[in-house]
Design a protein around this motif. Structure first.
Motif, PDB file in Angstrom:
ATOM      1  N   GLY A  19       7.091  42.698 -13.255  1.00 45.26           N
ATOM      2  CA  GLY A  19       7.450  42.508 -11.850  1.00 45.26           C
ATOM      3  C   GLY A  19       6.661  43.421 -10.933  1.00 45.26           C
ATOM      4  N   VAL A  36       9.638  40.198  -3.402  1.00 48.50           N
ATOM      5  CA  VAL A  36      10.349  38.971  -3.777  1.00 48.50           C
ATOM      6  C   VAL A  36       9.693  38.320  -4.991  1.00 48.50           C
ATOM      7  CG1 VAL A  36      11.029  36.670  -3.037  1.00 48.50           C
ATOM      8  CG2 VAL A  36      11.256  38.601  -1.464  1.00 48.50           C
ATOM      9  N   ILE A  37       8.369  38.130  -4.950  1.00 49.51           N
ATOM     10  CA  ILE A  37       7.700  37.497  -6.090  1.00 49.51           C
ATOM     11  C   ILE A  37       7.802  38.381  -7.334  1.00 49.51           C
ATOM     12  CG2 ILE A  37       5.404  38.406  -5.423  1.00 49.51           C
ATOM     13  CD1 ILE A  37       6.106  35.030  -7.163  1.00 49.51           C
ATOM     14  N   ARG A  40      11.255  37.911  -8.746  1.00 47.72           N
ATOM     15  CA  ARG A  40      11.418  36.597  -9.382  1.00 47.72           C
ATOM     16  C   ARG A  40      10.835  36.595 -10.794  1.00 47.72           C
ATOM     17  NH1 ARG A  40       9.656  32.946  -4.263  1.00 47.72           N
ATOM     18  NH2 ARG A  40      11.688  32.849  -3.223  1.00 47.72           N
ATOM     19  N   VAL A  41       9.661  37.186 -10.926  1.00 49.13           N
ATOM     20  CA  VAL A  41       9.026  37.253 -12.245  1.00 49.13           C
ATOM     21  C   VAL A  41       9.883  38.087 -13.206  1.00 49.13           C
ATOM     22  CG1 VAL A  41       7.044  38.213 -13.498  1.00 49.13           C
ATOM     23  CG2 VAL A  41       6.681  36.845 -11.422  1.00 49.13           C
ATOM     24  N   LEU A  43      13.120  38.669 -13.124  1.00 47.54           N
ATOM     25  CA  LEU A  43      14.368  37.975 -13.475  1.00 47.54           C
ATOM     26  C   LEU A  43      14.102  36.792 -14.408  1.00 47.54           C
ATOM     27  CD1 LEU A  43      16.269  38.054 -10.068  1.00 47.54           C
ATOM     28  CD2 LEU A  43      16.976  39.168 -12.190  1.00 47.54           C
ATOM     29  N   LYS A  44      12.914  36.222 -14.324  1.00 47.05           N
ATOM     30  CA  LYS A  44      12.560  35.136 -15.232  1.00 47.05           C
ATOM     31  C   LYS A  44      12.469  35.672 -16.663  1.00 47.05           C
ATOM     32  CE  LYS A  44      11.305  30.798 -14.302  1.00 47.05           C
ATOM     33  NZ  LYS A  44      12.268  29.937 -13.598  1.00 47.05           N
ATOM     34  N   ALA A  96      16.169  38.426  -6.053  1.00 52.58           N
ATOM     35  CA  ALA A  96      14.825  38.850  -6.469  1.00 52.58           C
ATOM     36  C   ALA A  96      14.406  40.130  -5.751  1.00 52.58           C
ATOM     37  CB  ALA A  96      13.812  37.736  -6.191  1.00 52.58           C
ATOM     38  N   THR A  99      16.493  43.098  -7.020  1.00 53.19           N
ATOM     39  CA  THR A  99      16.040  43.520  -8.347  1.00 53.19           C
ATOM     40  C   THR A  99      14.786  44.382  -8.237  1.00 53.19           C
ATOM     41  OG1 THR A  99      16.988  41.524  -9.349  1.00 53.19           O
ATOM     42  CG2 THR A  99      15.312  42.696 -10.621  1.00 53.19           C
ATOM     43  N   SER A 100      13.832  43.951  -7.399  1.00 46.89           N
ATOM     44  CA  SER A 100      12.606  44.740  -7.183  1.00 46.89           C
ATOM     45  C   SER A 100      12.930  46.140  -6.677  1.00 46.89           C
ATOM     46  CB  SER A 100      11.699  44.052  -6.154  1.00 46.89           C
ATOM     47  OG  SER A 100      10.841  43.150  -6.779  1.00 46.89           O
ATOM     48  N   TYR A 119      24.755  35.180  -0.933  1.00 44.31           N
ATOM     49  CA  TYR A 119      24.587  35.701  -2.296  1.00 44.31           C
ATOM     50  C   TYR A 119      25.552  36.836  -2.625  1.00 44.31           C
ATOM     51  CZ  TYR A 119      20.279  32.992  -2.564  1.00 44.31           C
ATOM     52  OH  TYR A 119      19.370  31.966  -2.589  1.00 44.31           O
TER      53      TYR A 119
END
Length: 412
Positions: A19, A36-37, A40-41, A43-44, A96, A99-100, A119
């Motif tokens: 991430g 954000v990106i 997302r990575v 959490l994937k 996302a 999480t970052s 959320y």
């Protein structure tokens, strides 16, 4: 307590590393912070990562339609009196982005997290917060957000039986309805200037009675709870009746209300009101909001207002006429594409101000100002509006993406 005392699993560590790498690449490509990106990575790779990152932190969640970014900053400053804090200070407030933010706070004791209203229930489930601050609920992004009563219901169901201490604004009936399912609520009289989303009772649909600052439903008896904390002018009243002065560099009544709620949250963690409020003075601007910048030889104050409640509060803090005002409205994805909310804003409050209108939806705004009998000029660019404005500091009020456009143009 450090997250290092309970090391992350190899999978979680891989997710964090990946991430961060993706976020760094996004920043290098000039595509924003990358939070954000990157999230997302991460959490994937590990769908449970948010909960793992939060497990050794004392978490505070902050949710509202208006004021959550500022209140998150104020609480974070106050809690730094008690230990290191990690926070999503730039406002990336969905899972996302959260999480970052937590991935960068391995040495922190506290996490102060702004959470998008939609959320909140899910993030509360994942992070097991010690405290949740609920400030207000009002209409926003009408094309995609749930009706406010449905959002309040979502909060109420999601927070039912929560172990968290809920710090809630007792002047907003929707917030009270949402928080009342929780066993441990601290009520703060933070005020509510915008009342148009709470004329009917969220419990039964009856008509809300509003004598003075009080409110109650004449049909089912749902009523304003007695607060233990209160905003009183320029002071916060604590549960012992002591009055603590609020000294902020941020302007307006709304930010005093945010400070009152923040002081109540800080007290949950043992930070006294005097210490908390003194530390809040450090906050000068929040992600560019309230900044005064020099542009084309003029002083511009940048103000964010993204829905009717926010515009009403913002009008109350601008300098009096004949201070020039520039208004900028977009309707891109992050703003919500429905501009019908413009008709809920009382633009007669700008009477006497020279008004200049810019932004993607400047013509929508021009029609609204015409109906409100305001005198205004439509301009193609910020530069043109500033050059045509009469002397003095200029107040610039913009909704979300319009505000980002302005910051880029003025180099803020």
């Amino acid at each position: 307590m450090s997250a290092n005392s309970d090391p992350l699993s190899p999978r979680a560590k891989l997710a964090v590393t990946a991430g961060k790498a993706v976020a760094a690449a996004s920043r290098a490509a000039g595509r924003g912070s990358g939070s954000v990106i990157g999230g997302r990575v991460a959490l994937k790779l590990d769908p449970d990562l948010l909960g793992r990152l939060a497990q050794n932190l004392d978490c505070v969640l902050v949710s509202a339609t208006n004021g959550k970014t500022t209140t998150t900053r104020l609480i974070a400053e106050a809690l730094r009196a008690a230990g290191p804090v990690v926070s999503n200070a730039l406002g990336a407030n969905m899972p996302a982005g959260i999480t970052s933010a937590l991935a960068g706070g391995s040495e922190s004791r506290f996490a102060v997290i702004e959470v998008d209203e939609k959320y909140l229930a899910g993030v509360a489930r994942d992070t097991d917060p010690k405290c949740i601050a609920l400030l207000n609920l009002s209409r926003d992004q009408l094309d995609r957000a749930a009706e406010t009563r449905m959002l309040a219901e979502n909060w109420r169901e999601g927070l039912a039986g929560s172990k968290a201490v809920i710090v809630a604004n007792c002047d907003d009936p929707l917030v009270v309805w949402a928080a009342s399912s929780s066993p441990n609520v601290i009520w703060v009289a933070a005020g509510q200037m915008w009342k148009d989303d709470a004329w009917s009772c969220p419990a039964c649909g009856g008509v809300m009675q509003r004598p003075g600052d009080d409110w109650f439903c004449g049909e089912c008896g749902f009523r304003r709870p007695a607060p233990t904390w209160a905003l009183s002018g320029d002071h916060v009243l604590d549960p012992h009746g002591s009055a603590w002065p609020i000294h902020l560099q941020l302007p307006g009544r709304a930010n005093k209300a945010n400070a009152a709620s923040s002081a109540a949250v800080a007290a949950v963690f043992g930070v006294p009101p005097q210490v908390a409020l003194e530390r809040m003075y450090q906050v000068q601007a929040v992600a560019g909001r309230y900044d005064v910048v020099q542009f084309l030889g003029r002083d511009l104050r940048l103000l964010l207002a993204k829905n009717p409640a926010g515009w009403l509060e913002t009008f109350s803090l601008i300098d009096p006429p004949p201070t020039p005002v520039i208004l900028s409205v977009n309707a891109r994805g992050a703003d919500g594409t429905d501009t019908s909310w413009l008709w809920d804003v009382d633009y007669t409050r700008l009477t006497g101000h020279p008004i200049f209108v810019i932004g993607d939806r400047k013509l929508d705004l021009a029609v609204r100002l015409e109906v409100a009998n305001q005198h205004f000029q439509v301009c193609d660019t910020l530069d043109q509006a500033v050059q045509q404005a009469p002397p003095g500091r200029i107040e610039v009020i913009a909704n979300y993406t319009a505000f980002q456009d302005l910051r880029r143009r003025v180099g803020n």
